[in-house]
Design a protein around this motif. Structure first.
Motif, mmCIF file in Angstrom:
data_model
loop_
_atom_site.group_PDB
_atom_site.id
_atom_site.type_symbol
_atom_site.label_atom_id
_atom_site.label_comp_id
_atom_site.label_asym_id
_atom_site.label_seq_id
_atom_site.Cartn_x
_atom_site.Cartn_y
_atom_site.Cartn_z
ATOM 1 N N UNK A 177 -0.707 8.189 -5.203
ATOM 2 C CA UNK A 177 -1.917 8.977 -5.009
ATOM 3 C C UNK A 177 -1.593 10.396 -4.558
ATOM 4 N N UNK A 178 -0.617 10.552 -3.655
ATOM 5 C CA UNK A 178 -0.264 11.882 -3.155
ATOM 6 C C UNK A 178 0.295 12.764 -4.273
ATOM 7 N N UNK A 209 7.640 13.557 -12.869
ATOM 8 C CA UNK A 209 6.998 14.304 -13.962
ATOM 9 C C UNK A 209 5.788 13.557 -14.504
ATOM 10 N N UNK A 210 5.937 12.259 -14.731
ATOM 11 C CA UNK A 210 4.838 11.464 -15.277
ATOM 12 C C UNK A 210 3.657 11.427 -14.306
ATOM 13 N N UNK A 211 3.941 11.321 -13.017
ATOM 14 C CA UNK A 211 2.867 11.239 -12.028
ATOM 15 C C UNK A 211 2.109 12.560 -11.929
ATOM 16 N N UNK A 221 -10.742 4.156 -13.994
ATOM 17 C CA UNK A 221 -9.793 3.048 -13.843
ATOM 18 C C UNK A 221 -8.626 3.420 -12.927
ATOM 19 N N UNK A 222 -8.140 4.645 -13.042
ATOM 20 C CA UNK A 222 -7.027 5.050 -12.180
ATOM 21 C C UNK A 222 -7.486 5.378 -10.762
ATOM 22 N N UNK A 223 -8.737 5.821 -10.612
ATOM 23 C CA UNK A 223 -9.269 6.028 -9.265
ATOM 24 C C UNK A 223 -9.389 4.707 -8.514
ATOM 25 N N UNK A 267 0.811 -1.224 0.000
ATOM 26 C CA UNK A 267 0.000 0.000 0.000
ATOM 27 C C UNK A 267 0.843 1.273 0.000
ATOM 28 N N UNK A 268 2.053 1.215 0.540
ATOM 29 C CA UNK A 268 2.888 2.423 0.631
ATOM 30 C C UNK A 268 3.194 3.012 -0.738
#
Length: 418
Positions: free
Chosen positions: A18-19, A304-306, A398-400, A11-12
């Motif tokens: 997510x952050x 950058x991608x995130x 899908x990403x959520x 999960x980490x």
């Protein structure tokens, strides 16, 4: 290792993603506008042409040798299997939901092509650095894990731009042809004709329903003496040559050899050629500064991608007319059906000796079946102008849900391989 420890370790990295993604969405808000649409476009070009190739090339150059290349032969096959199974699931989603013609290529692409590079490059280093990681020393785990992720990114890019690109292109062409038929003057009804022109020049001889003749029945209207004559003259070999020529003419080599693929080729050359490896890789290498500079550029790819991902997901909040059943079908295909089939395939390959008993390698192979759709699918829809808003909505959902799905599947995969 306890299941709770594995859950925390899995999960980490997802929480980190997510952050940073939330930060990207915040910076892309209209009243903030630090990461606006134009900024994301230019930033995406830098990532596409500079950061990703540097990341892929530097990691492959450090870790790829003849011995490791022999061990990694199954990964391209594994990725090909994900595309084949995903395509079959996408076809099933289209049939069940009766998706519109112009969205069928998008649905198949979302089910077939996963985010095989960026997500793995984000998750694997975080898993290796975690204290509860089951994959041994963090440095060794990071080195080999990044090599696996880089190879996955390169192979996935080749499959994406050679297969999904053409699937979406064909689907968008069907829509454009339908629009041309509807807007064609010959197919306009008498009510749509101009009043200023005589009806004798505008009114069609056939009604609008009969205006288009199906290609499947075109031979029925040919003269008896010529109906089969043309087909008899064309041999099977000539027909095959014609099809191969048409296929080669339609392949976009520029898209096929994306910068990440070129970076992978350079990384393979440096890693496999002893002269290049001695000159560039290692603490005593005379040209080590080149490798360090490339690695420094590659380190900028992940944040950058995130950030770009977070900004792009805002487009999905505006919504579109896409059916909810299509979104649900893509989610079920990517997060339930594909991972379950992936377990069978990877365990079967391990049983027959196709995959070596390396827990980290098996973990990456399994994770390739559970990642969300590839973000470059959105770029492909923009190229053809078909399904852009629908793609944004699919990506949003899908990403959520990926935060939950990836955490659960990563936990189970860690338990399975260790």
């Amino acid at each position: 290792m306890k299941l709770l420890d594995l859950f925390v370790a899995a999960s980490i990295p997802v929480v980190k993603v997510l952050l940073v993604t939330a930060l990207g969405s915040f910076l892309a808000l209209d009243h903030i506008n630090i990461l606006g649409e134009d900024t994301r476009k230019h930033m995406n070009n830098i990532v596409f042409y500079v950061f990703n190739p540097a990341l892929v090339g530097s990691n492959l150059a450090q870790t790829i040798t003849y011995e490791s290349l022999v061990e990694l032969w199954f990964m391209p096959v594994n990725i090909l299997i994900t595309f084949i199974i995903g395509s079959a699931l996408g076809w099933a989603v289209n049939q069940i939901t009766r998706a519109p013609t112009h969205l069928r290529g998008l649905v198949i692409g979302c089910c077939a092509a996963g985010n095989l590079g960026n997500i793995l490059i984000i998750i694997i280093p975080a898993v290796c650095k975690d204290k509860g990681s089951p994959f041994g020393a963090p440095d060794v785990c990071h080195q080999y894990g990044m090599a696996y992720a880089s190879l996955s990114m390169a192979v996935g890019a080749v499959y994406l731009w050679s297969y999904v690109y053409n699937i979406v292109r064909i689907s968008s062409r069907k829509r454009s042809k339908a629009v041309e038929i509807v807007d064609s003057p010959e197919c306009m009804s008498p009510k749509e004709t101009s009043i200023s022109e005589p009806l004798s020049y505008k009114e069609p001889l056939l009604s609008s329903v009969e205006c288009v003749v199906s290609e499947d029945h075109a031979d029925q209207f040919a003269l008896p003496c010529t109906r089969f004559e043309g087909k008899a003259q064309v041999t099977f070999l000539d027909h095959v040559k014609q099809k191969i020529g048409m296929l080669l003419g339609k392949i976009n080599l520029k898209r096929l050899f994306a910068p990440s693929t070129i970076g992978a080729i350079v990384g393979f050359i440096v890693g496999l050629v002893p002269q290049f490896r001695t000159a560039l890789i290692g603490d005593t290498a005379p040209l080590q500064v080149i490798q360090d500079s490339v690695s420094l550029l590659g380190d900028g790819a992940i944040p950058a991608v995130t950030l770009i991902l977070g900004g792009n997901l805002l487009r999905g909040l505006k919504g579109s007319g896409i059916q909810k059943s299509i979104i649900l079908g893509v989610i079920v295909a990517r997060y339930i059906a594909l991972p379950l089939m992936g377990i069978v395939i990877v365990k079967g390959a391990l049983h027959f000796g196709f995959v070596h008993k390396n827990p980290l390698y098996q973990f990456v192979l399994l994770l390739q079946f559970a990642v969300p759709p590839a973000m470059n699918i959105g770029t492909i829809t923009q190229l053809f102008g078909a399904g852009e808003s629908e793609c944004s909505v699919i990506m949003l959902w899908t990403y959520a849900l990926a935060s939950i799905s990836l955490t659960l599947w990563s936990t189970f995969f860690m338990w399975l391989v260790t």
